[in-house]
Structure formats: C-alpha cells, structure tokens
Write a protein that holds these residues in place. Structure first.
Motif: not given
Ligand code: G3I
Length: 467
Positions: A237, A82, A267, A115, A121-122, A78-79, A119, A315, A161-162
């Motif tokens: 996702q 990253k 996701e 994953h 984010q993160q 999940e994280n 990205w 989340w 991603n995104e």
C-alpha cells in the motif's frame, strides 16, 4: 472504445521506446519524444500509473475527470468496489458506482485494479454477524458475483486486504479469522481464480514496504499461495510518513519477485505534518521519486497507484489529525513538486531527451575502465537529491565509485549504491542488480544528502574503478 490492459499496451508499444538504461535496467533504448504526463511516461515503461478515484468526483467535477483521464493509465475505486458498496445487504448488489468507474476507465483506455473482495473494514454488519459455513458461503458468493461481473474488464484484484496485524506479524484478529480460521485466505483465492482465471490476483497490505515481521508473514502466506498457483502479486500500500521510505524497500520487493510474483505499489501517499513548508514538499517529492524509481527499476513491478488526486480528497487528515498534504496535486489541481519527481522517475519530464546517451548515437567506447558523474537533481535549503551515472568503457561485472565532499554535504540515504556512503569520503559499489554494464552502456544510482542550511550542493569529481 474498449481497450483492455493488454490491448492498450500493445498499441503503445509501437509508439515509444524508453530510456530504461537511465533507470538502472541496463537496457538500450531511446525516446521518440518528451513524455509530459505521468501516463505517457508510464506507458513507455509498460507500467501502470494508477490513481484511486471517487465516484462522486468523477460524476460531478469535469476538471477532476479530465485530469484523471490525462495523467493516469490505471484506476482503482477508492471505495466503490468494496463490500459495503457492492452488496450492502445479503444478495442485493448495487453496481452503479463500480460500473461507472469501469466504464470511465474503458472509455479512456485505462486498466482497472480491483479493490477489494475480503477485508475486515467496510464490510456490512450482516456479513460480520455470520460465522462458519454461512460466512464462507457469503464470501464465496460475493467473490463469484463481483469477479464474474467484471471478468475481462478488471485486470487485477486485491483478493484479501490487510490480513496481517501490526503486532509481530501475527494474523489479524478479524471476524474472518475468528469465523473461518486462516483457511479463509486460500478459499478466497481459489474462488477468485475460478471466477476470473485471467485476472491477476494480489494480496495487499500496509507497512510491508520494508523487511519486517509483518512483511515476513506476508512472505510466508505468499509462498503458500504461490505453491498452489493461486497468487500473482503482492500489493504494497505504501501509506508513508514524510522521509520514511524504508532503505530496504527495493530489496524487500525483490524477494517477492524472486518467488515469481509481481509487485505493485497500490495506495501510495506521503503524509506531512500540516502546514507543509517548501522543504517538506521537496522531501515529499524525493520520497515519491524513490518509490517510483523502485517500481521503474523492477521489471516485475506492475505499477504505482497513488491513493487519491488532490490533497483535500485524501483520507489522511480524517485518520491522522494534524497530517495531510499527501498527494501529487493541490486542491486547485496544480502540480506539486512530487508530481514532477514521479514524472522524472518514470523517464518523463525535462527536455524529453534520454538521460543517458542512446546506444544508437553514442560514440564507440574508448579506453578502459569506467567513468562516473554526479548531477544535482533537486536542491533545497538543507539537502538535495543527486543522480549518478556510471559509464562502462569495457564490459563491467561490478564497479566502485569514490569522491570526497568539499563541504558539509553528507549522504543520508542512497539507492542502487552501497558501501561506505555517509562520511566525507564516499566509497560506493553497485547493488546486486546494476553491476553488469556492457561496454558503451550506462547505469545509474542516486542519493539524498543533508547539508548546511543555504550552502551550495557541490558536484565533486568522481573516480570509477571496475570490480
Ligand atoms: O458513504 C458514506 C456517506 O454516506 C456518509 O455520509 C459519510 C459520513 O462520514 O461516510 C461515507 O463513507 C465514508 C467512505 O470513506 C466513503 O467516503 C466512510 O465514512 C469513510 O470511513 C470511508 O473511508 C475510506 C476508508 O478506506 C475506510 O476504511 C477512505 O475513503 C479510503 O480512502 C480508505 O482506503 C483504505 C483502503 O481501502 C485500504 N487501505 C487503507 C486505505 C486508507 O485507509
């Protein structure tokens, strides 16, 4: 024992054949035994049923660990994979958490979907503060290092991603786009391809489940990458809102399949305004069922990953206050209605008997034309989910079914069936992919109805006519 994805599937293929005909694929198969776990059912379909996992919970919660090992055949960190987790400062890599997740997957014969590399984010501020060549060098070096470390152990990667915004399909205005221009996407895929030539490479995004400006832009990007041999799949996702599985989701995924790509639900969650009541949990089950059915029906759908195990881990409430309960398990790890819906959509559950008669035991077809039946899968106060079966008594190239509701029942959404569906008299025909049915074989369709509160969901007689 280390079982990579291909090996795991080869082992399983010798054990079970599955009633794919029941999923609208028109193939003849049979069950060896009941599949009572998501994993058992998905293995039989040769698809991934995945889950996003937390390093901390895998480390510290034995019940969580057991459930993840029992119910899922694919993991996504999940994280832990990253950028902020793997390279928090320039050149200093920390793989403790990611390694532990990959080790866990291998110990339990699970594949890993990686994953993610790029990205907005993160990603640590030291990266965000770079531009031009320095930013590109950091990106290439990061992808090389992470992809090389897990080469042969991670089956597929969300490379970017995104990258598309929510506004009219424009590119996302991220530090990546500002620093490198659109070419960063191609560079990321070229780097990942060279670093691990055997991994499947995906582009991943949200709100692209239906055909819309955003998914159109992803389609254009995908076409360009396919032309360069750099893309293997598109990740949808599917962070969904209750009751809002797009009606054109299957057709939208199909257009990416038609580019020669795999598709994957990466996701999945379905958020509900909390507290959720029984009807909402049933609607959620229907939503999950539909998404899982779509993946089961599409041969090139590699799998479905749910974004977390227990509702309390999600989340969602943190980002959408007032919403929650989006996953398959309650906080005590008990199964929600959505769990059973996914299990059934993957061909498991129930008695373990195939939902259509196996070809090996079905009586020889008699007569001509086709016959069709309806059955209520799951009723609730104000609605129900139905399954329909069309049986061919001759070779069919298309079919039409019709019936009249005796009471207040009206179809609200349908799958694998199209036509005049919403009135008291229903006239529906096959979709593009389930019209050809060999004599003696069956295919299925399904739909949800609304009905007067508390009334019975009736089962009308259906007339079936060959096209
Ligand atoms: O690790 C720190 C911890 O040290 C700190 O004490 C704590 C305080 O808030 O934060 C912890 O980091 C959190 C991290 O999750 C790990 O738990 C972040 O604040 C939090 O923002 C982060 O949220 C993640 C989110 O991505 C970040 O955007 C969610 O868990 C994760 O589910 C979510 O996943 C994304 C996908 O990667 C991409 N698609 C959308 C999806 C949902 O947002």
């Amino acid at each position: 024992m280390l079982l990579n994805r291909k090996r795991r599937r080869a082992v399983i293929a010798g054990v079970v054949t599955v009633a794919t005909a029941a999923l609208g694929l028109g193939l003849s198969t049979q069950f060896a035994s009941a599949q009572t776990t998501l994993r058992g059912a998905a293995d039989g379909l040769n698809k991934d049923i995945g889950v996003a996992v937390s390093y901390n919970l895998l480390q510290n919660n034995a019940q969580y660990r057991n459930l993840v090992a029992t119910e899922f055949n694919s993991l996504t960190a999940e994280n832990a994979m990253k950028w902020d987790a793997t390279e928090p400062s320039d050149g200093n890599y920390t793989f403790t958490q990611a390694d532990a997740i990959v080790d866990f997957a291998e110990d339990n014969g699970q594949s890993v979907h990686g994953h993610t590399f790029v990205w907005h984010q993160q990603t640590p501020s030291w990266v965000q503060n770079l531009s031009g060549t320095a930013l590109q060098t950091a990106m290439i070096e990061h992808i090389n290092t992470v992809a090389n470390r897990y080469e042969g152990r991670v089956a597929s990667w969300d490379v970017v991603n995104e990258v598309v915004s929510d506004s009219n399909g424009a590119m996302r205005d991220s530090f990546w786009l500002r620093g490198l221009g659109e070419g960063y996407i191609t560079t990321a895929f070229q780097t990942a391809r060279a670093a691990d030539p055997n991994a499947d490479l995906y582009i991943n995004d949200y709100s692209i489940e239906g055909d819309n400006a955003k998914s159109d832009r992803i389609y254009t990007i995908a076409q360009g990458l396919v032309n360069q041999g750099l893309l293997d799949g598109v990740g949808f996702q599917a962070h969904l809102i209750l009751g809002q599985v797009p009606g054109d989701m299957e057709a939208n995924l199909q257009r990416f399949v038609d580019l020669g790509l795999k598709v994957r639900i990466t996701e999945l969650d379905v958020r509900i305004q909390t507290p959720a009541d029984a009807g909402e949990l049933q609607q959620q089950a229907n939503d999950y069922r539909r998404v899982a059915e779509i993946c089961a029906e599409l041969a090139d759908c590699s799998g479905v990953t749910v974004w977390g195990v227990r509702d309390g881990d999600s989340w969602v409430p943190g980002v959408f206050p007032g919403y929650g309960a989006p996953l398959l398990f309650n906080d005590d790890l008990s199964k929600k209605p959505a769990y059973n819906a996914v299990l059934e959509a993957l061909g498991g559950g129930g008695s373990g008997e195939p939902t259509t008669t196996p070809v090996t035991t079905s009586p020889p077809p008699t007569g001509s034309g086709c016959t069709a039946t309806l059955s209520v899968q799951s009723p609730w106060n104000t609605g129900a989910t139905y399954s329909g079966t069309v049986r061919a008594n001759q070779n069919l190239t298309g079919w039409t079914v019709t019936w009249t509701w005796p009471g207040s029942e009206r179809i609200s959404n349908a799958w694998s069936l199209q036509g005049n569906l919403t009135g008291a008299t229903v006239t529906g025909s096959n979709a593009s992919y389930n019209g050809t049915v060999a004599s003696g074989q069956t295919t299925t369709f399904g739909f949800n109805i609304t009905k007067a509160n508390g009334s019975t969901a009736s089962v009308p007689t259906v007339t079936c006519t060959p096209a």
